[in-house]
Design an enzyme around this catalytic site. Structure first.
Site, PDB file in Angstrom:
ATOM      1  N   TRP A 446       0.836  -1.203   0.000  1.00 31.05           N
ATOM      2  CA  TRP A 446       0.000   0.000   0.000  1.00 31.05           C
ATOM      3  C   TRP A 446       0.866   1.247   0.000  1.00 31.05           C
ATOM      4  O   TRP A 446       0.666   2.165  -0.803  1.00 31.05           O
ATOM      5  CB  TRP A 446      -0.929   0.013   1.221  1.00 31.05           C
ATOM      6  CG  TRP A 446      -1.796   1.250   1.274  1.00 31.05           C
ATOM      7  CD1 TRP A 446      -3.037   1.403   0.732  1.00 31.05           C
ATOM      8  CD2 TRP A 446      -1.462   2.517   1.867  1.00 31.05           C
ATOM      9  NE1 TRP A 446      -3.515   2.686   0.960  1.00 31.05           N
ATOM     10  CE2 TRP A 446      -2.566   3.387   1.653  1.00 31.05           C
ATOM     11  CE3 TRP A 446      -0.354   3.007   2.564  1.00 31.05           C
ATOM     12  CZ2 TRP A 446      -2.575   4.707   2.105  1.00 31.05           C
ATOM     13  CZ3 TRP A 446      -0.363   4.321   3.008  1.00 31.05           C
ATOM     14  CH2 TRP A 446      -1.461   5.159   2.781  1.00 31.05           C
ATOM     15  N   TYR A 450       1.245   4.019  -3.023  1.00 29.50           N
ATOM     16  CA  TYR A 450       0.853   5.414  -2.774  1.00 29.50           C
ATOM     17  C   TYR A 450       2.007   6.357  -3.119  1.00 29.50           C
ATOM     18  O   TYR A 450       1.796   7.425  -3.713  1.00 29.50           O
ATOM     19  CB  TYR A 450       0.435   5.587  -1.312  1.00 29.50           C
ATOM     20  CG  TYR A 450      -0.174   6.937  -1.007  1.00 29.50           C
ATOM     21  CD1 TYR A 450      -1.496   7.211  -1.341  1.00 29.50           C
ATOM     22  CD2 TYR A 450       0.571   7.938  -0.386  1.00 29.50           C
ATOM     23  CE1 TYR A 450      -2.066   8.446  -1.058  1.00 29.50           C
ATOM     24  CE2 TYR A 450       0.015   9.173  -0.096  1.00 29.50           C
ATOM     25  CZ  TYR A 450      -1.307   9.425  -0.437  1.00 29.50           C
ATOM     26  OH  TYR A 450      -1.867  10.649  -0.165  1.00 29.50           O
ATOM     27  N   ASP A 466      -6.192  -0.345  -0.242  1.00 30.07           N
ATOM     28  CA  ASP A 466      -6.791   0.789   0.458  1.00 30.07           C
ATOM     29  C   ASP A 466      -8.267   0.528   0.755  1.00 30.07           C
ATOM     30  O   ASP A 466      -9.063   0.256  -0.160  1.00 30.07           O
ATOM     31  CB  ASP A 466      -6.649   2.054  -0.400  1.00 30.07           C
ATOM     32  CG  ASP A 466      -7.076   3.306   0.319  1.00 30.07           C
ATOM     33  OD1 ASP A 466      -6.233   3.916   0.987  1.00 30.07           O
ATOM     34  OD2 ASP A 466      -8.273   3.669   0.220  1.00 30.07           O
TER      35      ASP A 466
END
Length: 511
Positions: A446, A450, A466
């Protein structure tokens, strides 16, 4: 901006869909079809083509943007170029009315445009071609060949054109003294600047200088984009994630932050000029010597090179995406002014709410960042440097309100950054960079996705783990997709999954 491998399925970002070009011209050979489409764009002042090409007018010796308001030339007088540098290499001078230096960049996901972006940011102002070649993993001969094939100009010619256009921008938008202006545009001397400007444009720099302005509160420059631009939605996103003390969104609808670059310290303020399709960038006077790389950072942070029509034409086949784009036309992916700042903010956001991460990030800035005086009460510090964070103990970092394991991750990331880990090679694929980020202890899928999405600007990055995205993509209320289901659904959004992610996050903020 990192680029994908040449055989990647990622399409060129600012080349308009074949369907759009076909609709603008009769069936004909490709080059003729392209020229017809471009000429029709000139006649209609189609902003979707702004920056995609420039028109050289043989009867005047001037080259223009497609959106120029001047009287339209005959088709027989038009020659089309893919870049301003190519038009100038052919002997054309920039139009003083439409100002080609304002055009959004026609960035594409390939090696040549990655090199071009480094030159635009000033890579050859103080560095050599050999140094740039080493940075991008090519020999100087290969670098020259790549740019000649793509733009028809050498690295030196491209750098000269960018310096001249940037100087022209500063002449028309600021009152900087000539010597300071020449240095800010990348020229080593005022004499060299004056000589090259007059030789190329057949006029003196002072002849296009606008009336002097009061710049005691900072320089104001304009940055163009391709409309539409969902400014308010972008501010909502940035406001919720702004790190207190470092940056803020003002009630007036402007974004402000502190800046520390190449030994210079100051601040910027960014506001929207919707009538002209531009952003207004106010820059502290002390940052004049770093204007060229500074503007490149701001353009990246605010995603000014995006071509909404290309992105929409791909995503609108999905009903969920189409509905959200209708509510937020021109939604951009907020980038990062500084990759290290964004990466640390991503780590602080692990397994906590957005509000919680914002609070802790503010403590980090105000506890360890250097103080600065600005006109904005909400901007008081610079972000702590990677070197400083590596010198602190894990206990010192954790004392601001986080687990020691997360404090250790911050230190690991700081060391990774000092070793060049966040400087993505131009030919590195998204998968390679995500895997590289995950070598940092404490960074998982994650966080890596990002960072790839916002800091490294991969348009297909997508943090499928997410929870917000999983909820927003679900069709039934009060349910959410699994990560596997979401990634399967997102396959059709590729190669623009980062924009799909922003559309989904935006839908949550509207509930």
């Amino acid at each position: 901006m990192p680029v994908l491998d040449m055989d990647s399925k990622l399409t060129q970002q600012n080349v308009l869909p074949d369907s759009l070009i076909t609709s603008m011209s009769k069936a004909s050979p490709y080059s003729s079809q392209r020229d017809q489409a471009y000429y029709r764009a000139v006649l209609s002042k189609d902003s979707r083509f702004d920056g995609v090409f420039f028109t050289g007018v043989t009867t005047t010796g001037i080259y223009c943007r497609p959106v120029c308001s001047a009287k339209k030339p005959r088709a027989s007088s038009c020659v089309f170029y893919s870049s301003a540098a190519a038009a100038e290499a052919a002997g054309f001078r920039p139009c003083l009315r439409c100002r080609p230096e304002l055009a959004p960049y026609a960035l594409q996901q390939n090696l040549a445009f990655g090199v071009w972006q480094k030159i635009v940011a000033g890579a050859l102002n103080e560095g050599s071609i050999e140094q740039l070649s080493e940075q991008v993993g090519l020999s100087s001969r290969q670098l020259r060949r790549v740019l000649l094939q793509e733009f028809g100009v050498t690295p030196v010619e491209l750098a000269q054109t960018q310096r001249l256009l940037f100087a022209k921008k500063l002449l028309q938008e600021t009152s900087l003294p000539m010597a300071e202006l020449a240095y800010a545009a990348g020229f080593g001397s005022l004499r060299r600047f004056n000589a090259l400007f007059e030789q190329r444009y057949q006029m003196t720099p002072s002849s296009i200088r606008r009336a002097r302005r009061d710049e005691s509160d900072g320089l104001v420059l304009r940055l163009a984009y391709r409309p539409p631009y969902a400014w308010n939605a972008l501010l909502v996103y940035l406001k919720g994630r702004a790190m207190p003390g470092l940056e803020a969104v003002l009630d007036s609808g402007a974004y402000v932050r502190s800046v520390q670059m190449n030994g210079k310290s100051g601040w910027i303020k960014v506001s929207h000029l919707p009538e002209s399709g531009q952003l207004a960038l106010q820059v502290a006077p002390g940052l004049s010597s770093v204007l060229m790389p500074l503007l490149a950072k701001v353009r990246t942070q605010f995603d000014l090179e995006a071509n909404p029509s290309v992105i929409q034409s791909h995503l609108e086949s999905d009903a969920l995406m189409a509905a959200q784009m209708a509510r937020n036309p021109g939604l951009r992916v907020p980038g990062a002014f500084d990759s290290f700042e964004l990466a640390i903010r991503a780590v602080l956001g692990q397994q906590v709410s957005v509000a919680g991460a914002t609070t802790v990030s503010g403590r980090l800035v105000q506890r360890f960042g250097e103080k600065i005086e600005t006109p904005f009460s909400s901007v008081s510090h610079h972000f702590p440097s990677p070197a400083l964070l590596t010198q602190l103990s894990v206990e010192e970092i954790a004392s601001i309100g986080m687990p020691k394991t997360r404090a250790a991750t911050i230190q690991n990331l700081a060391r990774f950054t000092l070793e060049g880990g966040l400087q993505a090679p131009l030919q590195a694929s998204q998968a390679e960079m995500v895997a590289h980020l995950k070598t940092v202890v404490g960074i998982g899928e994650w966080t890596a996705q990002y960072i790839a999405l916002r800091a490294l600007r991969y348009p297909d990055a997508f943090p499928g783990g997410d929870l917000g995205l999983q909820k927003a993509a679900a069709t039934a209320p009060e349910t959410r997709l699994t990560e596997k289901q979401l990634l399967a659904r997102a396959q059709t959004w590729s190669p623009w999954r980062s924009y799909a992610a922003l559309l989904l996050w935006q839908s949550l903020s509207e509930e």
